[in-house]
Design an enzyme around this catalytic site. Structure first.
Site, PDB file in Angstrom:
ATOM      1  N   HIS A   5       9.257  14.633   6.332  1.00  0.00           N
ATOM      2  CA  HIS A   5       8.824  13.942   7.552  1.00  0.00           C
ATOM      3  C   HIS A   5       9.765  14.234   8.708  1.00  0.00           C
ATOM      4  O   HIS A   5       9.709  13.576   9.737  1.00  0.00           O
ATOM      5  CB  HIS A   5       8.769  12.435   7.319  1.00  0.00           C
ATOM      6  CG  HIS A   5       8.008  12.037   6.109  1.00  0.00           C
ATOM      7  ND1 HIS A   5       8.606  11.609   4.944  1.00  0.00           N
ATOM      8  CD2 HIS A   5       6.674  12.025   5.880  1.00  0.00           C
ATOM      9  CE1 HIS A   5       7.662  11.341   4.053  1.00  0.00           C
ATOM     10  NE2 HIS A   5       6.495  11.586   4.588  1.00  0.00           N
TER      11      HIS A   5
ATOM     12  N   HIS B  65       0.319  16.448   5.459  1.00  0.00           N
ATOM     13  CA  HIS B  65       0.944  17.324   4.469  1.00  0.00           C
ATOM     14  C   HIS B  65      -0.041  18.257   3.774  1.00  0.00           C
ATOM     15  O   HIS B  65       0.273  18.806   2.718  1.00  0.00           O
ATOM     16  CB  HIS B  65       1.647  16.482   3.395  1.00  0.00           C
ATOM     17  CG  HIS B  65       2.659  15.523   3.928  1.00  0.00           C
ATOM     18  ND1 HIS B  65       3.740  15.920   4.663  1.00  0.00           N
ATOM     19  CD2 HIS B  65       2.751  14.171   3.839  1.00  0.00           C
ATOM     20  CE1 HIS B  65       4.469  14.855   5.007  1.00  0.00           C
ATOM     21  NE2 HIS B  65       3.884  13.785   4.535  1.00  0.00           N
TER      22      HIS B  65
END
Lengths: 317, 210
Positions: free
Chosen positions: A205, A43
């Site tokens: 995700h 991320h």
């Protein structure tokens, strides 16, 4: 990856036996509340990239899309302990919660006081009535900024936790995806989506969204996203900060197209846009798409957003 | 007959071998409801376990604790943390012992189920691995013959998957898309079932090999 991050940004160091936590290279100021976060890799700049002045003091990092290990959480808390307590500020995910909880139990044995605040800004992941169950996504960085600023100004642990919670409570995010990411080592992408399709509300995700339709003009998408976010606008709010965030492969050119429309719609709704952020702030590896976050301001939050801060990916003079 | 460190090592070897073909299956099951990494994470965790020399540990409790420690450094995923919690619970229950009787397996699994519920803030009936553990504990309770335990455990896994497949998930990421979860196996429960079948020496379809 972590070695490269620290080499490129000498203000950061890897710490702990497993070296899966990042801390500021300068010693923790004694008497200052520590601020830690953590989560899975994949991320960047979240989570490790936000360690710096006026932001996080340390960060535990897990494998791709996994929470950090208990060991890494313990290492981060220990590094951020300046004797005034440590706030653990991270997204609302099962593994992260369990591991920070266990690490906090260990910290308590060492007389380190902790508080926990969870990022819960993803409006696609639960109804307003169950807002506490929502996932934490890009809007979490607003809480990093306000809590980090107050900690730097000498706020005590309860006050730092309170401003973090208030910022979370006043921040909403919605995302849209056009293509998937793929976990290293996996046989295929996390999900498949046709070239002419788009999905609203996709998780960070790759969790399924709230609808999938044929691709539509950017302005139409932004209008829908802003409308969804403004449906939860706190009463009386007149000023807002907006974050238009790349999920990985979406370039600045397209982000600015989205921002142009978002700013126009917010202005039409009677909101003044303050401190806009446009760029890759919270990605999902190479996922194509973007998210829009709104942080509905009050005087306290706005002042703390304006306070000086400096980390590899966010600088406020 | 009793559960020894050799039993534990054999179970780990079987689980490790099974993951070679199970990883993509579990990733695919997880991708329908979550982030699609259950197989990858579990393969790494079990490889970590398999690398621990449990046969040389001072006792069975120490062997389980060595697994917990190795796992704690390996993964931070929610499922991984529940597996680590299970190892810690087993380690405490068998501390200082070279073996435990097969007749204690049911009670041990029940205590693991309670520990996992406490750590994960989960309830029974939410369609998670907790329901799988509950079925496993119930099926093995009161039995002391390893072959009978293996058959009962395998059957219980098939039954619990069948029981929960038509239900919605009400916990974790999958609860967000509860309607989409109807008709699908919970990835954690499926992983538990597959590993139970592998350890019990059974094919997926339930044929007992050993």
């Amino acid at each position: 990856m972590l070695d490269g991050l620290c080499l490129a940004h000498p203000g950061l160091v890897r710490i702990g036996e497993d070296r899966r936590a990042i801390a500021r290279a300068t010693p923790m100021a004694q008497g200052k509340v520590g601020l830690v976060s953590g989560g899975g890799s994949g991320h960047l700049p979240l989570f490790t990239g936000y360690v710096g002045e006026g932001l996080l003091d340390a960060c535990a990092i897990g494998n791709v899309f996994e929470g950090p290990t208990i060991n890494a959480c313990q290492d981060a808390i220990a590094a951020a302990n300046g004797g005034a307590g440590v706030l653990c500020l991270f997204g609302n995910y099962g593994g992260d919660k369990m591991n920070f909880e266990m690490a906090s139990e260990f910290a308590a044995m060492d007389n380190v006081e902790t508080r926990t605040v969870l990022g819960t800004d993803d409006i696609a992941s639960a109804s307003p009535q169950e807002a506490h169950k929502r996932r934490g996504v890009a809007g979490l960085i607003y809480a990093y900024k306000t809590a980090g600023a107050l900690a730097a100004q000498g706020g005590d642990l309860d006050a730092v936790a309170a401003i973090a919670q208030k910022t979370v409570d006043r921040t909403r995010t919605i995302g849209v995806a056009l293509s998937s990411c793929q976990i290293p080592g996996a046989a295929g992408p996390n999900f498949t989506i046709a070239h002419d399709e788009i999905e609203m509300g996709m998780g960070i995700h790759g969790e399924p969204g709230i609808w999938r339709k044929k691709i539509r003009p950017a302005d139409e998408l932004v209008d829908e996203m802003i409308a969804m976010l403004l449906a939860e606008r706190p009463q009386g709010t007149r000023r807002v900060s907006v974050l238009v965030n790349s999920l990985g492969s979406t370039p600045f050119e397209e982000l600015f197209i989205l921002y142009r429309r978002a700013a126009r719609q917010l202005h039409a709704a009677g909101l003044a846009v303050v401190r806009p952020l446009v760029g890759p702030y919270v990605t999902s590896m190479e996922m194509g798409g973007a998210s829009i976050s709104l942080c509905f301001l009050d005087e306290e939050i706005e002042a703390l957003l304006a306070a000086p801060a400096d980390c590899p990916f966010w600088r406020v003079d | 007959m009793a559960i020894t460190q050799e039993t534990l090592a054999t179970a780990l070897d079987r689980a490790h071998a099974r993951m070679a073909s199970l990883t993509d299956t579990l990733n695919a099951a997880d991708a329908k409801l979550g982030d699609g990494d259950t197989g990858t994470m579990l393969a790494r965790l079990i490889a970590t376990f398999a690398a621990v020399d449990v046969r040389s540990a001072p006792d069975l409790g120490a062997a389980f604790m060595a697994l917990a420690k190795a796992g704690a450094a390996s993964t931070g995923s929610s499922l991984g943390t529940l597996v680590i919690t299970a190892m810690m619970t087993a380690g405490k229950a068998s501390a200082g012992q070279r073996s435990i009787g097969w007749d204690r397996l049911g009670a041990l699994l029940a205590s693991i189920r309670f520990a996992a519920m406490a750590r994960g803030k989960a309830e029974l009936g939410a369609k998670t691995i907790i329901d799988g553990l509950d079925a496993l504990a119930s099926a093995t309770e009161g039995k002391d013959d390893p072959r009978a335990i293996a058959i009962a455990a395998g059957d219980a896994m098939r039954a619990v998957l069948d029981q929960f497949r038509p239900r919605p998930c009400t916990m974790g990421r999958a609860r967000i898309f509860a309607e989409k979860s109807i008709g699908l196996d919970d990835p954690g429960m499926l992983a538990l079932a597959e590993l139970v079948w592998a350890i019990a020496g059974q094919h997926h379809a339930g044929t007992t090999l050993a």
